[in-house]
Structures are given as structure tokens and as C-alpha cells.
Design an enzyme around this catalytic site. Structure first.
Site, PDB file in Angstrom:
ATOM      1  N   TYR A  42      -2.990  -0.750   9.750  1.00  0.00           N
ATOM      2  CA  TYR A  42      -2.866  -1.148   8.351  1.00  0.00           C
ATOM      3  C   TYR A  42      -1.533  -0.700   7.753  1.00  0.00           C
ATOM      4  O   TYR A  42      -0.803  -1.495   7.159  1.00  0.00           O
ATOM      5  CB  TYR A  42      -4.028  -0.557   7.554  1.00  0.00           C
TER       6      TYR A  42
ATOM      7  N   SER B 251       0.838  -1.196   0.000  1.00  0.00           N
ATOM      8  CA  SER B 251       0.000   0.000   0.000  1.00  0.00           C
ATOM      9  C   SER B 251       0.872   1.244   0.000  1.00  0.00           C
ATOM     10  O   SER B 251       1.962   1.246   0.573  1.00  0.00           O
ATOM     11  CB  SER B 251      -0.913   0.014   1.237  1.00  0.00           C
TER      12      SER B 251
END
Length: 247
Positions: free
Chosen positions: A155, A144
Site C-alpha cells: 500500500y 496516504s
């Protein structure tokens, strides 16, 4: 460019979104598929589509937050005798957006790391020895580009950890015909990215699976899928091989 026709590709999170699109793309290139989701029913339509293209495919299931479930899936693949040549660790979990980021629940970290770091690396470590022994393998870990957002700490930290271990492992594989890469899809309108994301999931192809087709022995590179949006695989490959390794 590496010809993957007839190779077996394991794709996690393949029931929808980017994983499904990646599975369909790999099937169109003649790859056989092992398609993971939480239930075998989730990937059944993707399996049928792949078979309609003349390749072999089957479904496996695992809850990636549960390492015993992951190990059971790996044992099932082993029992079938499937030679996993390519891994695309696509599945990921974005636990939540914590507006009050100073109150981020500590539980965000273990579940994020379990799904986004530990499970994919468990899969890598399981199949990598055979790849090294046979002198061929391709691994793509989907990461990401999220940065500077304390609201998504669990995350982003788990993806940063995935980046680190992928790059470090790539250093060990450098110069071999086992190539490991990172792929960043960008912010896309998926179940994870939400409806306000600027990019359609289709823009991630061919960028997400691109690392599987490289043949220059360079590992540890990170490819932004949006940099290859709208390109043919051949044009994307030519652009990708000019990207240096991080070492």
C-alpha cells in the site's frame, strides 16, 4: 477561488466514506457528478441526493484492479459525451496489514499498484489532453501519509509511486490552468482505515476536494486534509494558496 458550478466532476470510490462525502460536497457547490464504484447500485443513493440539489449526476462502474474494466468505464463516459473537467481519484486499496512483514506476499505489490497507481493515472492520462486543449482542468489524487510501516509495504509503496508521478506531472503543468494536486485524508474511521482511527471521515471535508478550487496555477502540491478540518471552503482556500509548489 475557482467557481466550479456546472463543471463535471469524476469521483472514484464514491459509494461510501470519503468519496461519498466528497461527492455530496461537490454537488452542494453546483457540480455535476460522475460517480464511480464497483457497481452502479453502490452510488445510486448518492446520485439521487445530488439530483435533489439540482445538479446532474450518473453512475459508472469499474473494477480498478482490472485495466480493461477501467478502459470500459472511460469509453462509457466518452460515449455519453461528458466533458470531464475535474477528477478526484479517491478510490484506494489497502491490501492487508502484514504483522510478519518479512513474509509479505509478493502479490501485495501488483494489486496495490494496479488500484492505487495505475488505475488513477490511466484515468488522468485519458482526460488530461482535453483539459490541456481547453485550458482548464483540476485533478486531485488522494494519497496516504503512512510511513515507516513495513507491515503495509504494498500500500505505502503504491501511494509513494502515485505521489511521484503526480508531482512530476505537475511540473509539466506548472503555470497553466490545469492544476494537479495530492490530498492526504489522514487516518480516518473508514472501511479502509478501520474503527480505531482517530479522525472521523467528515474531517476530510473540505481538504480532500480543495485542490479542485485552486486558481493560482501551482501544481504538484500536497494538502493534508486534517489541516483544514472544520474550516469553510473559503478559509481553507486562503490557507492553501500560501502553500508553495514542490519545485
Amino acid at each position: 477561488m475557482q467557481d466550479l458550478k456546472g463543471k463535471w466532476v469524476l469521483i472514484t470510490g464514491a459509494s461510501r466514506g470519503i468519496g461519498k462525502l466528497t461527492a455530496e460536497f461537490m454537488a452542494s457547490k453546483g457540480c455535476n457528478l460522475i460517480l464511480h464504484s464497483r457497481s452502479v447500485e453502490g452510488t445510486a443513493p448518492v446520485v439521487e441526493h445530488a439530483k435533489s440539489l439540482g445538479v446532474d449526476a450518473y453512475s459508472v462502474s469499474a473494477e480498478l484492479a482490472d485495466i480493461e474494466s477501467v478502459d470500459k468505464m472511460l469509453a462509457e463516459i466518452d460515449a455519453k459525451g461528458t466533458p470531464v473537467d475535474v477528477i478526484i481519484n479517491n478510490a484506494g486499496l489497502q491490501i492487508g496489514y502484514r504483522v510478519d512483514y518479512l513474509a509479505t506476499p509478493i502479490e501485495d505489490y501488483p494489486i496495490s499498484f494496479a488500484v492505487n497507481t495505475i488505475a488513477p493515472m490511466r484515468i488522468v492520462y485519458h482526460f488530461l489532453p482535453r483539459m490541456m486543449e481547453q485550458g482548464f482542468g483540476r485533478i486531485v489524487n488522494v494519497t496516504s501519509g503512512i510511513a515507516l510501516e513495513a507491515e503495509q509495504a504494498g500500500y505505502s509503496a503504491s501511494k509513494a509511486a502515485l505521489d511521484k508521478v503526480t508531482i512530476d506531472l505537475g511540473y509539466k503543468l506548472q503555470g497553466s490552468n490545469v492544476i494537479i494536486s495530492l490530498a492526504d485524508p489522514g487516518w480516518c474511521r473508514t472501511d479502509l482505515g478501520g474503527p480505531n482511527a482517530p479522525n472521523a471521515p467528515e474531517t476530510t471535508i473540505p481538504g480532500i476536494p480543495l485542490g479542485a478550487f485552486l486558481d493560482d496555477g501551482k501544481s504538484g502540491r500536497r494538502f493534508g486534509a486534517q489541516d483544514f478540518a472544520g474550516m469553510s471552503l473559503e478559509d481553507a482556500y486562503n490557507k492553501a494558496i500560501s502553500t508553495n509548489s514542490p519545485y
